[in-house]
Scaffold this active site. Structure first.
Site, short mmCIF file in Angstrom:
data_model
loop_
_atom_site.label_atom_id
_atom_site.label_comp_id
_atom_site.label_asym_id
_atom_site.label_seq_id
_atom_site.Cartn_x
_atom_site.Cartn_y
_atom_site.Cartn_z
CG ASN A 38 31.70 41.40 23.49
OD1 ASN A 38 31.65 42.62 23.69
ND2 ASN A 38 31.79 40.52 24.47
CB THR A 41 28.86 48.14 27.40
OG1 THR A 41 30.26 48.16 27.07
CG2 THR A 41 28.65 47.27 28.63
CE LYS A 109 55.50 35.25 22.72
NZ LYS A 109 54.98 34.18 23.55
NE ARG A 110 49.84 35.80 15.41
CZ ARG A 110 49.50 36.46 14.30
NH1 ARG A 110 50.28 36.43 13.24
NH2 ARG A 110 48.36 37.15 14.26
CE1 TYR A 149 36.48 48.91 34.37
CE2 TYR A 149 37.08 50.37 36.19
CZ TYR A 149 36.92 50.15 34.83
OH TYR A 149 37.21 51.15 33.93
NE ARG A 190 30.38 55.18 31.73
CZ ARG A 190 31.33 54.88 30.86
NH1 ARG A 190 32.59 55.12 31.14
NH2 ARG A 190 31.02 54.32 29.71
P1 NAD Z 1 32.18 51.31 27.03
O1 NAD Z 1 31.44 50.35 27.88
O2 NAD Z 1 31.40 52.34 26.28
O3 NAD Z 1 33.12 50.57 26.00
C1 NAD Z 1 33.65 49.30 26.20
C2 NAD Z 1 33.55 48.55 24.89
O4 NAD Z 1 34.17 47.25 25.05
C3 NAD Z 1 32.11 48.30 24.44
O5 NAD Z 1 31.97 48.61 23.08
C4 NAD Z 1 31.92 46.80 24.70
O6 NAD Z 1 30.94 46.22 23.87
C5 NAD Z 1 33.32 46.27 24.46
N1 NAD Z 1 33.59 44.99 25.12
C6 NAD Z 1 33.32 44.64 26.40
N2 NAD Z 1 33.72 43.38 26.62
C7 NAD Z 1 34.29 42.92 25.47
C8 NAD Z 1 34.88 41.71 25.06
N3 NAD Z 1 34.99 40.67 25.90
N4 NAD Z 1 35.35 41.59 23.80
C9 NAD Z 1 35.23 42.63 22.93
N5 NAD Z 1 34.66 43.80 23.25
C10 NAD Z 1 34.19 43.96 24.51
O7 NAD Z 1 33.23 52.04 28.00
P2 NAD Z 1 34.24 53.23 27.72
O8 NAD Z 1 33.92 54.32 28.65
O9 NAD Z 1 34.34 53.51 26.28
O10 NAD Z 1 35.61 52.58 28.24
C11 NAD Z 1 36.58 52.06 27.34
C12 NAD Z 1 37.80 51.61 28.12
O11 NAD Z 1 38.35 52.71 28.83
C13 NAD Z 1 37.50 50.53 29.15
O12 NAD Z 1 38.56 49.61 29.14
C14 NAD Z 1 37.46 51.29 30.45
O13 NAD Z 1 37.82 50.46 31.53
C15 NAD Z 1 38.47 52.39 30.21
N6 NAD Z 1 38.19 53.56 31.04
C16 NAD Z 1 37.16 54.41 30.76
C17 NAD Z 1 36.91 55.50 31.59
C18 NAD Z 1 35.80 56.47 31.30
O14 NAD Z 1 35.58 57.38 32.09
N7 NAD Z 1 35.09 56.37 30.22
C19 NAD Z 1 37.69 55.70 32.73
C20 NAD Z 1 38.71 54.80 33.00
C21 NAD Z 1 38.97 53.73 32.14
N1 UDP Z 2 47.05 34.85 20.75
C1 UDP Z 2 46.11 35.49 19.97
N2 UDP Z 2 46.50 35.95 18.73
C2 UDP Z 2 47.75 35.81 18.25
C3 UDP Z 2 48.71 35.17 19.06
C4 UDP Z 2 48.33 34.70 20.31
O1 UDP Z 2 44.97 35.65 20.35
O2 UDP Z 2 48.00 36.26 17.14
C5 UDP Z 2 46.66 34.35 22.05
C6 UDP Z 2 46.91 32.87 22.18
O3 UDP Z 2 45.66 32.23 22.11
C7 UDP Z 2 47.52 32.70 23.56
C8 UDP Z 2 47.67 34.09 24.11
O4 UDP Z 2 47.47 34.98 23.03
O5 UDP Z 2 46.67 31.98 24.41
C9 UDP Z 2 49.02 34.35 24.73
O6 UDP Z 2 50.01 34.13 23.76
P1 UDP Z 2 51.50 33.84 24.17
O7 UDP Z 2 52.27 33.65 22.91
O8 UDP Z 2 51.98 34.87 25.09
O9 UDP Z 2 51.40 32.53 25.02
P2 UDP Z 2 51.23 31.01 24.65
O10 UDP Z 2 50.66 30.92 23.25
O11 UDP Z 2 52.59 30.46 24.73
O12 UDP Z 2 50.30 30.51 25.68
N1 UDP Z 3 26.76 58.87 41.49
C1 UDP Z 3 25.66 59.50 42.05
N2 UDP Z 3 24.45 59.28 41.48
C2 UDP Z 3 24.27 58.48 40.37
C3 UDP Z 3 25.41 57.86 39.80
C4 UDP Z 3 26.64 58.07 40.40
O1 UDP Z 3 25.77 60.24 43.04
O2 UDP Z 3 23.11 58.34 39.92
C5 UDP Z 3 28.08 59.10 42.11
C6 UDP Z 3 28.82 57.80 42.48
O3 UDP Z 3 28.43 57.38 43.76
C7 UDP Z 3 30.27 58.24 42.43
C8 UDP Z 3 30.29 59.32 41.34
O4 UDP Z 3 28.94 59.72 41.17
O5 UDP Z 3 30.65 58.80 43.65
C9 UDP Z 3 30.86 58.84 40.02
O6 UDP Z 3 30.16 57.68 39.65
P1 UDP Z 3 30.39 56.91 38.26
O7 UDP Z 3 29.59 55.66 38.34
O8 UDP Z 3 30.13 57.83 37.12
O9 UDP Z 3 31.96 56.61 38.20
P2 UDP Z 3 33.05 56.07 39.23
O10 UDP Z 3 32.43 55.87 40.59
O11 UDP Z 3 33.53 54.81 38.62
O12 UDP Z 3 34.04 57.16 39.26
#
Ligand code: NAD
Ligand code: UDP
Ligand code: UDP
Length: 329
Positions: A38, A41, A109-110, A149, A190
């Site tokens: 969407n 970010t 699942k589906r 988060y 970050r």
């Molecule tokens: P990012 O913010 O660059 O990417 C997240 C993406 O998800 C974006 O493109 C955003 O637009 C999309 N998004 C957010 N909400 C959405 C929604 N409701 N529907 C559809 N798309 C949506 O972050 P990233 O660093 O690429 O992280 C990706 C994944 O990896 C995340 O789930 C994050 O929690 C996980 N992760 C990343 C790190 C890291 O260091 N980069 C560490 C731990 C976990």
């Molecule tokens: N769902 C979806 N795409 C699919 C099938 C399911 O987005 O192809 C969504 C659906 O809207 C539902 C959720 O996934 O709310 C969980 O599905 P599940 O079959 O586990 O539960 P139920 O439909 O019985 O609530």
């Molecule tokens: N941090 C910092 N200065 C900044 C941004 C982050 O010192 O301008 C520190 C933050 O407090 C954390 C570490 O860097 O201890 C990593 O931060 P980040 O937001 O990248 O990731 P996360 O805390 O989720 O590991």
């Protein structure tokens, strides 16, 4: 006609930092990729180079709403990941992990797809065990600014394991530790991107607290390789599995390294430590080494050089756009 070997793979959050690298890797392996994002970010620039590929498709979609597509595998990455972004609209952050995961699990699942969840080292909170292994249950504040988060991701893990127990889903849960590299958002707060942008502009480098907190930094290509290897394991392998580079640095050391590599004139300044900021973090990756035969090898210097080169390009484009906007005015 559909190829019999080409897998159709959904990547949610595919326009983000990690997602765009994952889409590129999966397309490179000859798969068909649907990126659902969407653009909360993420951005189109991250995936623009993939658009000419006929096997790449982008759907603007918020995964908090149901999605109906036919796929063989799902990588669920959609979720804002930087503290600044995920705390901007914390209710939405919990929704994407909980409602979004339910929808993607319902989809899996589906269509009987394999599904991988991008979980995080944040499930360990401010850990009292070091390094963190998968068996550690964590130390998480349920009501603080990071909870949307941390608890959202913990609940997503619960959902993944309950869908497996209840509906026999083929799940994989990766606990990703701090990852960096090209296509990090320059303004997402970050630490790696922030320090590099500050260094490139000769601005003050903002170290929070005394900079003694630690993190480990994994280069993006290696993390993506770990995710793909995990997805390709047998159905008995579910994780949760730590993926990260187990070399630990203090945040002060990171700041000094970035000043050195950029040749910056920036000064280091100290700012208050945010609430609940984890004091130490380091993955125990012995399980990943054994199961995936995976171990990061890119050094921080090497990875930072590539990230600095990318962010330098972004900064030059930004400065140019300011000049041309000024010129028109
Ligand atoms: P990012 O913010 O660059 O990417 C997240 C993406 O998800 C974006 O493109 C955003 O637009 C999309 N998004 C957010 N909400 C959405 C929604 N409701 N529907 C559809 N798309 C949506 O972050 P990233 O660093 O690429 O992280 C990706 C994944 O990896 C995340 O789930 C994050 O929690 C996980 N992760 C990343 C790190 C890291 O260091 N980069 C560490 C731990 C976990
Ligand atoms: N769902 C979806 N795409 C699919 C099938 C399911 O987005 O192809 C969504 C659906 O809207 C539902 C959720 O996934 O709310 C969980 O599905 P599940 O079959 O586990 O539960 P139920 O439909 O019985 O609530
Ligand atoms: N941090 C910092 N200065 C900044 C941004 C982050 O010192 O301008 C520190 C933050 O407090 C954390 C570490 O860097 O201890 C990593 O931060 P980040 O937001 O990248 O990731 P996360 O805390 O989720 O590991």
């Amino acid at each position: 006609m559909r190829s019999t070997t080409r897998r159709r793979i959904l990547v949610t959050g595919g326009a983000g930092f990690l997602g765009s690298h994952l889409c590129e890797r999966l397309l490179g392996e000859g798969n068909e990729v649907i990126c659902a994002d969407n653009f909360y970010t993420g951005c189109k620039e991250n995936i623009a180079h993939l658009l000419p590929d006929p096997y790449f498709e982008v759907v603007r979609h918020d995964i908090c709403f149901p999605l109906y597509v036919e796929v063989d595998e799902i990588y669920n990455l959609a979720c804002p990941a930087s503290p600044v972004h995920y705390q901007f609209d914390p209710v939405q952050t919990t929704k994407v992990s909980v409602h979004g995961s339910i929808n993607m699990l319902g989809l899996a699942k589906r269509v009987k797809a394999r599904i991988l969840q991008a979980s995080t080292s944040e499930v360990y909170g401010d850990p009292s065990v070091h390094p963190q292994m998968e068996t550690y249950w964590g130390n998480v504040n349920p009501i603080g600014p990071r909870s949307c988060y941390d608890e959202g991701k913990r609940c997503a893990e619960t959902l993944f394991f309950d869908y497996r127990r209840q509906h026999k889903l083929r799940i994989k849960v990766a606990r990703i530790f701090n990852t960096y590299g090209p296509r990090m958002h320059p303004e997402d707060g970050r630490v790696v991107s922030t320090f590099i942008m500050q260094a490139l502009r000769n601005d003050d480098i903002t170290v929070y607290g005394e900079g003694r907190q630690t993190r480990c930094f994994c280069y993006v290509d290696e993390l993506i390789d770990g995710l793909v290897r995990l997805m390709n394991t047998g159905d008995e392998i579910t994780g949760p599995l730590n993926l990260g580079n187990p070399v630990e640095f203090t945040i002060l050391e990171l700041a000094e390294k970035i000043i050195e590599l950029t040749g910056s004139k920036s000064r280091i300044v100290f700012r208050p430590l945010p609430q609940d900021d984890p004091r130490q973090r380091m993955p125990d990756i012995s399980v990943a080494k054994k199961i995936l035969n995976w171990e990061p090898a890119v050094s921080l210097e090497e990875g930072l050089e590539k990230t600095i080169a990318y962010l330098r390009g972004v900064d030059i484009q930004y400065q140019d756009s300011l000049i041309s906007a000024g010129g028109k005015g």
